[in-house]
Write an enzyme that holds these catalytic residues in place. Structure first.
Site, PDB file in Angstrom:
ATOM      1  N   PHE A 138       0.855  -1.177   0.000  1.00 45.72           N
ATOM      2  CA  PHE A 138       0.000   0.000   0.000  1.00 45.72           C
ATOM      3  C   PHE A 138       0.892   1.229   0.000  1.00 45.72           C
ATOM      4  O   PHE A 138       1.554   1.535   0.989  1.00 45.72           O
ATOM      5  CB  PHE A 138      -0.947   0.052   1.201  1.00 45.72           C
ATOM      6  N   ASP A 223       9.633   2.948   1.516  1.00 42.29           N
ATOM      7  CA  ASP A 223       8.439   3.722   1.855  1.00 42.29           C
ATOM      8  C   ASP A 223       8.272   3.673   3.371  1.00 42.29           C
ATOM      9  O   ASP A 223       7.740   2.712   3.919  1.00 42.29           O
ATOM     10  CB  ASP A 223       7.216   3.130   1.143  1.00 42.29           C
ATOM     11  N   LYS A 252       3.126  11.538   6.594  1.00 40.85           N
ATOM     12  CA  LYS A 252       2.346  11.374   7.815  1.00 40.85           C
ATOM     13  C   LYS A 252       2.939  12.108   9.012  1.00 40.85           C
ATOM     14  O   LYS A 252       2.697  13.286   9.202  1.00 40.85           O
ATOM     15  CB  LYS A 252       2.114   9.887   8.090  1.00 40.85           C
TER      16      LYS A 252
END
Length: 400
Positions: A138, A223, A252
């Site tokens: 994801f 990531d 984030k």
């Protein structure tokens, strides 16, 4: 509350299925709804709130910047930009930073960067660049990113899909080795797969990926949007295997739960492939974002949050381990203050367990049907964490 939920259902696209709670305020690890009921946040905005809700240091940094300047665009320099890039590059042990806003934007930027590097530095023939990714990944929801997703919900009905990606099983070095060829410009991986259910790769996998990509002359892109910036007990999850990738993708928690901030961080050789006009973002690296991110970096440099994630994470996994292997819990995985809990479907779906926890004052979220994720803010107290775990045990106990 019912009116607010009904209005949201009527006037917003149904691309999310939120729990039926309407948050009005928050502080630290706690949120309060419009009716005054308090909830322990055990999700932390999917790690965007690593430092808790309304962290005073971050709010003070944002307020001070709001009184000065919030946006210049990259048409001009501003007085926070150089410091932000310098400090973030140093935190990562890298040389250059390309700032964006969201995690998906940063992944898109990393993909573009790898391809441009492949053509200009590695010498891959034009149009032949390939990036190897992992199953159950994801990385976001843009059309390019969902083109290499294996999640039907994320991928279906968005074709035609972007070519140039090869998918291999996560954690399988032999499959990765077979997929990397002379046209491979990058291997793009999550050090821990978050949305897939907090899947931790086998020991030695990340180190093996690092060795393989270095030997084959291709980039290793990590990531760390969810796993990075303290969540796992280290600044970056790659550190648990002593690995430094060629490229970090961050987001984030870099914005402290205040503003969206993301970045691609790498060497001058990699990010130096860009020339003016070849990539950009109006809001990327804006003064407000830089001010907040600089405070995040300063907080991480103390080591306090990494230590809290380590110590509380050990306690979390010790307690969760007592639930695994029998009864309603099939498996528990994770690292630091991050866990995925697989629920026996006979006991309820992940959504149903999440709703029962909500009724007890704890907020978590499900993924892939039968899994719930736990990722509280790193500022959570041990007492509050234990209280939240007690509510989980209560929900999972027979007859609840």
């Amino acid at each position: 509350m019912e009116r607010a939920i009904a209005a949201a259902e009527a006037h917003s696209a149904h691309n999310y299925h939120p729990l039926p709670v309407v948050v009005a305020s928050a502080e630290g690890a706690w949120m309060t709804d419009v009716e005054g009921r308090r909830y322990l946040d055990m999700l932390a905005g999917y790690s965007a709130l690593n430092f808790g809700h309304r962290n005073r240091r971050l709010l003070d940094a944002a307020k001070a910047q709001l009184d000065r300047v919030t946006l210049t665009s990259r048409a001009f320099h501003h007085d926070r930009f150089a410091e932000f890039c310098t400090e973030l590059a140093d935190l990562c042990g890298m040389e250059m930073v390309l700032p964006m806003n969201t995690g998906a934007e940063a992944i898109e930027t990393a993909v573009k960067t790898a391809r441009k590097w492949g053509y200009r530095v590695k010498g891959v023939p034009d149009g032949k660049a390939k990036i190897v990714v992992a199953e159950n990944n994801f990385h976001g929801r843009t059309t390019t990113i969902v083109s290499f997703s294996t999640d039907p919900e994320a991928r279906a009905d968005y074709g035609p899909y972007t070519p140039g990606f090869e998918i291999v099983p996560y954690g399988d070095l032999a499959a990765l080795d077979a997929a990397v060829d002379e046209h491979t410009v990058a291997v793009l991986l999550e050090p821990i797969q978050g949305e897939a259910g907090v899947l931790v790769p086998p020991p030695g996998y990340l180190a093996g990926v690092r060795e393989l990509t270095r030997a084959r002359g291709t980039l290793f892109i990590a990531d760390e949007i969810q796993s990075g910036l303290g969540r796992t007990g280290a600044t970056f999850a790659c550190e648990h295997e002593g690995v430094v990738p060629d490229v970090y993708v961050l987001g984030k928690a870099l914005g402290g739960g205040v503003v969206p901030v993301s970045a691609v961080v790498s060497s001058a050789e990699v990010l130096g492939v860009y020339r003016p006009g070849e990539h950009g973002s109006t809001f990327g690296g804006n003064p407000l974002a830089c001010a907040v991110a600089l405070e995040v970096i300063a907080m991480l440099r103390t080591g306090e949050f990494q230590q809290r994630a380590t110590e509380l994470g050990d306690h979390l996994h010790s307690e969760l381990g007592l639930l695994a292997g029998g009864g309603p819990v099939r498996e528990v995985r994770g690292r630091g203050l991050w866990a995925g809990i697989d629920i026996d479907p006979a006991h309820g779906t992940g959504r149903e367990i999440s709703e029962k926890l909500m009724d007890r004052g704890v907020l978590v979220k499900d993924t892939h049907g039968s899994t719930i994720r736990i990722a509280p803010p790193l500022v959570i107290s041990k007492e509050d964490l234990d209280w939240g775990l007690a509510q989980l045990r209560g929900v999972l106990s027979a007859g609840d």
